[in-house]
Design an enzyme around this catalytic site. Sequence first.
Site, PDB file in Angstrom:
ATOM      1  CG  HIS A  83      56.162  41.246 -20.368  1.00  0.00           C
ATOM      2  ND1 HIS A  83      54.875  40.912 -20.702  1.00  0.00           N
ATOM      3  CD2 HIS A  83      56.657  40.189 -19.685  1.00  0.00           C
ATOM      4  CE1 HIS A  83      54.589  39.699 -20.240  1.00  0.00           C
ATOM      5  NE2 HIS A  83      55.665  39.239 -19.617  1.00  0.00           N
ATOM      6  CB  ALA A  84      52.369  44.661 -22.035  1.00  0.00           C
TER       7      ALA A  84
END
Length: 89
Positions: A15-16
């Site tokens: 994810h980010a």
Amino acid sequence: MIVRELLILNKHGLHARPATLWVQAAAKYQSSIRLKTADREVDGKSLLAILSLGLSAGSTVQLMVDGPDAEAAADALTQLVAELGEKES
């Protein structure tokens, strides 16, 4: 060219936050860095491209590195994926 199969161990996937760490690490190398799934291949130095792969926990991705510092880049990125999995498991 160095090609490695990476297993995403981070329970939240790539994810980010971990993708940002990946891009920061990849940017340190001159070599071309690509990530490939079964149906897509993207620039391994682009945050948006990596996020677009939607790599979840348990996903595998092929790391392809080509250039003057390919071995160092592949080693560092392989280690980063392992460390991200350890921190989040």
